[in-house]
Design a protein around this motif. Structure first.
Motif, PDB file in Angstrom:
ATOM      1  N   MET A  66      38.010  37.019  51.344  1.00  0.00           N
ATOM      2  CA  MET A  66      37.341  36.505  52.544  1.00  0.00           C
ATOM      3  C   MET A  66      35.877  36.169  52.261  1.00  0.00           C
ATOM      4  SD  MET A  66      38.827  39.265  55.257  1.00  0.00           S
ATOM      5  CE  MET A  66      37.747  38.791  56.601  1.00  0.00           C
ATOM      6  N   TRP A  67      35.295  36.873  51.298  1.00  0.00           N
ATOM      7  CA  TRP A  67      33.859  36.785  51.040  1.00  0.00           C
ATOM      8  C   TRP A  67      33.461  35.354  50.697  1.00  0.00           C
ATOM      9  CZ3 TRP A  67      29.910  39.927  51.870  1.00  0.00           C
ATOM     10  CH2 TRP A  67      28.686  39.645  51.244  1.00  0.00           C
ATOM     11  N   ILE A 105      39.169  41.735  50.807  1.00  0.00           N
ATOM     12  CA  ILE A 105      37.799  41.515  51.288  1.00  0.00           C
ATOM     13  C   ILE A 105      37.121  40.444  50.438  1.00  0.00           C
ATOM     14  CG2 ILE A 105      35.537  42.555  51.613  1.00  0.00           C
ATOM     15  CD1 ILE A 105      36.929  45.198  52.064  1.00  0.00           C
ATOM     16  N   ALA A 106      37.270  40.570  49.125  1.00  0.00           N
ATOM     17  CA  ALA A 106      36.614  39.605  48.242  1.00  0.00           C
ATOM     18  C   ALA A 106      37.184  38.206  48.442  1.00  0.00           C
ATOM     19  CB  ALA A 106      36.770  40.040  46.788  1.00  0.00           C
ATOM     20  N   ILE A 141      42.714  46.461  48.896  1.00  0.00           N
ATOM     21  CA  ILE A 141      41.796  46.247  50.025  1.00  0.00           C
ATOM     22  C   ILE A 141      40.583  45.466  49.542  1.00  0.00           C
ATOM     23  CG2 ILE A 141      40.282  47.412  51.679  1.00  0.00           C
ATOM     24  CD1 ILE A 141      42.384  49.595  51.890  1.00  0.00           C
ATOM     25  N   LEU A 142      40.060  45.877  48.384  1.00  0.00           N
ATOM     26  CA  LEU A 142      38.923  45.170  47.800  1.00  0.00           C
ATOM     27  C   LEU A 142      39.251  43.697  47.583  1.00  0.00           C
ATOM     28  CD1 LEU A 142      36.178  45.324  46.024  1.00  0.00           C
ATOM     29  CD2 LEU A 142      37.847  44.972  44.225  1.00  0.00           C
ATOM     30  N   ASN A 143      40.435  43.421  47.070  1.00  0.00           N
ATOM     31  CA  ASN A 143      40.798  42.041  46.775  1.00  0.00           C
ATOM     32  C   ASN A 143      40.868  41.189  48.034  1.00  0.00           C
ATOM     33  OD1 ASN A 143      41.518  41.424  43.824  1.00  0.00           O
ATOM     34  ND2 ASN A 143      42.326  43.455  44.151  1.00  0.00           N
TER      35      ASN A 143
END
Lengths: 660, 252
Positions: free
Chosen positions: A357-358, A354-355, A350-352
């Motif tokens: 998209m960041w 989001i990152a 999930i973190l990956n």
């Protein structure tokens, strides 16, 4: 569903009979229309057939869901009585898991894996056809229980013994469950072996393991899970079948059997099954989110390794389904621990995303909308899943609607929404035209709002004391409000599906008046976008040389001296033309279909009259012999394009594509 | 988990915005969580343990969930582009070691923390006080519950009556198929397995009847056939004196 039929171009030159290899039989020529589809060994056509059939069963399973929700809409519902209700939700679960989500993922796996790794087809094209035909015959067999088995299985999808025994479930529904899932299992096993071999052996030159697209990686992990999980459930289903049909006593407590044996066997398969459903979607997110964020996937190796970690850890958590079954405290503690820790690699993913998209330049086209929505829904499902790992909390939640809520957030919120997003993403590649964006967005919002209305309230219902699998509830229990909301939500989801089908129809109709999407409408990153849309029969004109991760993107873009992205080639320059004429393709075959037709006949024979199994056995065994005796490589059979040149398979890798 | 975003080419402003929004929303969510009661009527010591564990998890999950929502929301709002502009690309960040390691460290630490407390401690608490004051044999059969009060021979079917503040051991079994012995108000549940005896313990802390709250009932939670939904019995928690009188009246 719209299918663009692309007739095979049959060569005009005379067959060279003298070159015919030794073999008793010939290979069919494919031909046009239905014969082509029935005999095809093309991974793309097989993928499309998986997709169409999966969408059909989505409608079947969805209709069953609407029946369930209609019955529960108000207290003391009168839509279904208890017995048909038990059958309907059992068949709903089986249909959605085995006949919708898994085959829709298989559709994308079939279509995309060879394209993403730069291959001509899968390793064993006829086995690939066999997987599909066995799957569809298993699916038809399983559903035929409504007509000939005296109703569906009535034991819930996990069908705990001894309730699944003949004494407590006297109709043939559970027989169809056992044999139907056995047939479906054969299909998945064959397909797993095939796809594993394909990914390991048929990657284009230069595609080292860490240049493999994440979707293919996740599908590879999924296939390994299938390979090891299916034998376990196969054993359990054989026990169940022998118990019911031949009076063996594997699960009968009266003769000393332990009813927990089935639970362990089922969940050793059943929990990896959850990851079998969800890992392909993780792969889809990892393709779509970078494309529409216009950034490379953040932490590629992290995503791959966490996928592999989930693949391993998924085997060590099954008993969290059994915390209240009376297993000992040490088991409970150990499985709490493993369940908690499987959340870590999942959180990493999930973190990956989001990152990724960041800081990107996000283009909110429909596929991206679905993916972001699905990741968010999956986060909710993940949080509610973590609460199960604590035994004191799980004690209240297990076997209630809280569980139903949790796994629908995962199965529908992540699984189905992710796969539907994938439909929008790869539609132009598969059918050569885009799906309507505006309708796609309507579809997304209806589906997302609908699913939250349906499954959100179920958390509350579960905590409030609503057991799973109850066919009715009295008005005094306080379940009325949230059940009514959930039913409204279910019909909203159904509406969203109608919008999707309308979109398919309308997009097909409008396609001739719209600009051609070209090979790469989303400006994407992996190899399939290098090919014309729809993908030509022979896939690649030339097998590409792979120089890095996101090979296709790197053929379009480079970096200037300051490290800024600059375009180095247009899509037209970089894409393949799809006009190769001398590509040698595997020949079609009818035998996989015949092998598969025999299997349900054997099933009916086992249940009703063993004589029926004779033609089934003959068909299956005979077709296997015929399969072995037909020439592996028929020079008369069609080739992609006009086959004016047999001698020079000018392609590296073409030879490895010959058949099993 | 807010200061790991230096790798973004858009400088530190987005990080600060997300951090502030995250902090505000997290506090708001925690306040919201504290003011909402997710749980139905709870009438036992076990209910407190279970509910506290669930609430603790929610408090811990809130910052993580809010972080996901805020980060996604921020990118959705501020990192949009019109699309189709093929020459515009985001910064090619492929990795950011501090960020990923921090996340991995935090999530692993949280997992360890939570599994120890309230996971293992809760399990331990539930198993504390292993010496029952009273034993009730429970038998599930399609589609009734039978309760036998040990040492007295009293047997009831429609209703489970227990005394308050008494450690009760339920020894549960089934006559035919699997059932599951669940009392929602007590947060206890254990499967009834034919041929085996499973055990669960409870100490009721509040007086109450089914008429007071409908979660005071024994509800079957494992599919057992067509009568599954109707397989429930009322539960009543009495004072010890009332209970003794009831037991005597019932033949004990």
């Amino acid at each position: 569903m719209a299918i663009v039929e692309k007739p095979l171009s049959i060569g005009t030159s005379e067959p060279v009979l003298a070159d015919r290899p030794l073999g008793v039989l010939t290979r069919p020529k494919g031909g046009n229309g239905w014969r082509d589809w029935l005999s095809t060994v093309d991974h793309k056509k097989i993928g499309i057939m998986y997709g169409v059939a999966a969408m059909f069963f989505f409608v079947v399973g969805g209709s069953e869901a609407l029946l369930i929700r209609s019955q529960l809409a108000v207290p003391n519902g009168q839509v279904l009585s208890a017995d048909p209700y038990n059958q309907v939700y059992t068949m709903h679960g089986l249909t959605m898991v085995f006949l919708f989500v898994m085959p829709l993922a298989a559709a994308f796996a079939n279509y995309l894996i060879p394209l993403q790794i730069g291959a001509r087809d899968v390793a064993f094209p006829r086995l690939n056809a066999l997987s599909f035909w066995i799957w569809i015959s298993g699916a038809i067999f399983l559903n035929s229980t409504w007509l000939v088995g005296g109703g569906g299985a009535d034991c819930g999808w996990f069908c705990y013994s001894p309730n699944s025994g003949v004494v407590f479930s006297p109709s043939h529904g559970v027989d169809f469950y056992a044999i139907g899932l056995l047939i479906l299992g054969i299909a998945s096993l064959v397909s797993a072996v095939n796809l594993i071999t394909t990914v390991i052996n048929m990657r284009a030159p230069g595609m080292s393991w860490f240049r493999v697209p994440v979707f293919t990686w996740m599908m590879l992990v999924t296939q390994f899970l299938l390979l090891f999980a299916l034998p376990v459930i196969t054993v359990a289903l054989f026990f169940l079948m022998f118990d019911r049909l031949f009076g063996s006593q594997f699960f009968n407590p009266d003769t000393g059997a332990d009813p927990l044996l089935w639970q362990h066997l089922f969940w050793i398969f059943g929990h990896p099954e959850v990851y079998i459903v969800v890992l392909p979607v993780f792969g889809i997110f990892s393709e779509i989110i970078p494309t529409f964020s216009r950034k490379p996937l953040f932490g590629y190796s992290f995503v791959v390794f966490s996928g592999i970690a989930i693949g391993f850890m998924g085997w060590g958590v099954w008993a969290h389904h059994m915390f209240v079954s009376g297993i000992g405290p040490v088991s409970v503690a150990a499985f709490s621990l493993s369940t908690m820790f499987i959340a870590v690699p999942t959180g990493v993913k999930i973190l990956n995303w989001i990152a990724t998209m960041w800081g990107g330049k996000i283009w909110f086209a429909t596929p991206m909308l679905f993916s972001v929505g699905a990741v968010t829904m999956f986060t909710i499902g993940g949080v509610s899943g973590v609460t199960h790992s604590l035994a004191p909390v799980d004690t209240q939640q297990t076997d209630t609607y809280y569980i139903v809520a949790h796994f629908h957030y995962v199965m529908f919120g992540a699984g189905a929404l992710g796969l539907l997003g994938a439909c929008y993403f790869w539609w132009p590649k598969i059918f050569g035209h885009m799906l309507n964006e505006r309708l796609g967005k309507v579809h997304f919002w209806l589906a997302t709002i609908g699913m939250n209305l349906t499954f959100g309230p179920m958390h509350i219902l579960g905590l409030q004391g609503m057991s799973r699998r109850i066919d009715t509830y009295s008005s005094g229990f306080g379940f009325a409000l949230w059940n009514a909301v959930a039913t409204i939500g279910a019909f909203t989801i159904a509406t969203s599906l109608l919008v999707f089908f309308y979109n398919i129809w309308k997009s097909k109709k409008d396609a001739p008046n719209l600009p051609d999407p070209g090979p790469d409408p989303w400006d994407a990153r992996s190899l399939e976008w290098m090919l014309p849309s729809p993908t030509p029969e022979h896939n690649f004109d030339e097998v590409p040389e792979i120089n890095g991760l996101d090979e296709w993107w790197h053929r379009k873009y480079g970096y200037d001296d300051d490290g800024n992205v600059v375009r180095i080639a247009t899509v037209e320059e970089a894409a393949q033309k799809g006009d190769a004429t001398n590509v040698h393709l595997p020949s079609p075959s009818f035998w996989p279909l015949v092998v598969a037709i025999g299997m349900p006949l054997i099933g009916y024979g086992l249940i009703f009259n063993l004589w029926l199994a004779v033609p089934g056995g003959l068909a299956t065994a005979g077709a296997l012999f015929a399969w072995a005796l037909e020439p592996a490589d028929d020079p008369d059979a069609h080739h992609g394009g006009s086959h004016d040149d047999h001698e020079a398979p000018a392609l590296t890798g073409a030879d490895t594509n010959e058949e099993s | 988990m807010t200061d790991q975003k230096e790798g973004s080419s858009s400088g530190s402003k987005p990080v600060i915005v997300v951090a502030v929004v995250w902090a505000v929303l997290t506090i708001a969510t925690e306040i919201l969580l504290a003011s909402i009661n997710f749980h139905p009527y709870g009438a036992s010591r076990e209910a407190r343990i279970s509910d506290d564990a669930f609430d603790f998890l929610m408090y811990l999950a809130a910052p993580i969930f809010v972080f996901v929502i805020v980060a996604v929301g921020y990118t959705v709002i501020f990192n949009r582009s019109k699309g189709g502009d093929a020459d515009e690309d985001g910064p090619p960040i492929r990795d950011h070691k501090v960020f990923t390691r921090t996340w991995l460290l935090i999530s692993t630490a949280l997992a360890i923390l939570v599994i120890i407390t309230p996971g293992f401690t809760g399990l331990d608490e539930l198993r504390a006080e292993p010496n029952p004051d009273m034993v009730i044999d429970v038998r599930g059969e399609r589609w009734n519950w039978n309760f036998t009060y040990q040492d007295t021979g009293v047997e009831t079917q429609d209703k489970l009556v227990i005394p308050v503040d008494t450690r009760i051991l339920f020894r549960v079994t089934a006559a035919d198929v699997l059932h599951s012995f669940w009392i929602p108000a007590f947060r206890i549940k254990i499967d009834a397995v034919p041929g085996r005896v499973t055990e669960t313990m409870v100490t009721a802390e509040k007086l109450g009847t089914f008429a007071d709250d409908e979660t005071s009932r024994v509800q079957c939670a494992e599919l057992c056939g067509v009568g599954h939904a109707r397989m429930w019995s009322e539960v009543e928690v009495m004072s010890k004196a009332d209970f003794d009188a009831w037991l005597t009246g019932a033949g004990g």
